[in-house]
Design a protein around this motif. Structure first.
Motif, short mmCIF file in Angstrom:
data_model
loop_
_atom_site.label_atom_id
_atom_site.label_comp_id
_atom_site.label_asym_id
_atom_site.label_seq_id
_atom_site.Cartn_x
_atom_site.Cartn_y
_atom_site.Cartn_z
N GLU A 46 0.84 -1.19 0.00
CA GLU A 46 0.00 0.00 0.00
C GLU A 46 0.88 1.25 0.00
O GLU A 46 1.91 1.30 0.66
CB GLU A 46 -0.89 -0.01 1.24
CG GLU A 46 -1.93 1.07 1.26
CD GLU A 46 -2.87 0.95 2.44
OE1 GLU A 46 -3.18 2.00 3.04
OE2 GLU A 46 -3.27 -0.18 2.76
N LYS A 49 1.43 6.52 3.76
CA LYS A 49 0.72 7.74 4.17
C LYS A 49 1.66 8.55 5.06
O LYS A 49 2.76 8.11 5.37
CB LYS A 49 -0.55 7.36 4.92
CG LYS A 49 -1.53 6.54 4.08
CD LYS A 49 -2.74 6.15 4.90
CE LYS A 49 -3.78 5.42 4.08
NZ LYS A 49 -3.42 4.14 3.57
N ASP A 50 1.22 9.70 5.48
CA ASP A 50 2.05 10.55 6.34
C ASP A 50 2.46 9.83 7.62
O ASP A 50 3.57 10.02 8.11
CB ASP A 50 1.32 11.85 6.69
CG ASP A 50 1.17 12.75 5.47
OD1 ASP A 50 1.94 12.58 4.50
OD2 ASP A 50 0.27 13.61 5.49
N ASP A 51 1.58 8.99 8.16
CA ASP A 51 1.87 8.31 9.42
C ASP A 51 2.45 6.91 9.24
O ASP A 51 2.57 6.16 10.20
CB ASP A 51 0.62 8.26 10.31
CG ASP A 51 -0.51 7.46 9.68
OD1 ASP A 51 -0.45 7.20 8.46
OD2 ASP A 51 -1.45 7.11 10.41
N SER A 52 2.83 6.55 8.00
CA SER A 52 3.41 5.23 7.75
C SER A 52 4.78 5.12 8.40
O SER A 52 5.51 6.10 8.52
CB SER A 52 3.56 4.98 6.25
OG SER A 52 2.31 4.92 5.62
N LYS A 57 7.39 2.52 4.28
CA LYS A 57 7.85 3.37 3.18
C LYS A 57 8.97 2.68 2.39
O LYS A 57 8.98 2.71 1.17
CB LYS A 57 8.33 4.71 3.72
CG LYS A 57 7.21 5.57 4.26
CD LYS A 57 7.73 6.85 4.88
CE LYS A 57 6.59 7.65 5.50
NZ LYS A 57 7.03 8.85 6.18
#
Length: 108
Positions: A46, A49-52, A57
């Motif tokens: 996936e 996102k910003d909070d990954s 990442k």
């Protein structure tokens, strides 16, 4: 510029319509040796996102880099006609699915 020694396999085994089985076997050898074959078997992680987490990442970036490299190997190892047909496909998996539909009926 020096080519990867494994890519030399494709100089003698470029995909043309009648050699799909042999070409695919050689492609699998190269992608396995280069550690890119997993993109043909694993779903893309996936999008982060910003909070990954950093590992999420990193996994996403690794998959995308490996997929780009696999696409390059696949496209570079086929005829110009087949390149033109497949160059705008999104993933290596998509390219291989298309080729399977076109040539998968071939057997040894």
């Amino acid at each position: 510029m020096s080519l990867n020694p494994l890519s030399v396999i494709f100089n003698k085994n470029q995909l043309v319509e009648e050699n799909y089985v042999d070409w695919k076997r050689n492609l699998n050898i190269v992608l396995t040796a280069e550690k890119y074959k997993f993109v043909l078997d694993e779903v893309c992680p996936e999008a982060p996102k910003d909070d990954s987490t950093k590992s999420q990442k990193t996994a996403y970036e690794k998959w995308h880099h490996s997929d780009e490299m696999a696409c390059c190997y696949i496209l570079a190892s086929m005829s110009n006609v087949l390149q033109q047909k497949h160059q705008n496909m999104e993933t290596a998996f998509d390219i291989m699915e298309s080729l399977q539909e076109m040539f998968g009926h071939q057997s040894r």
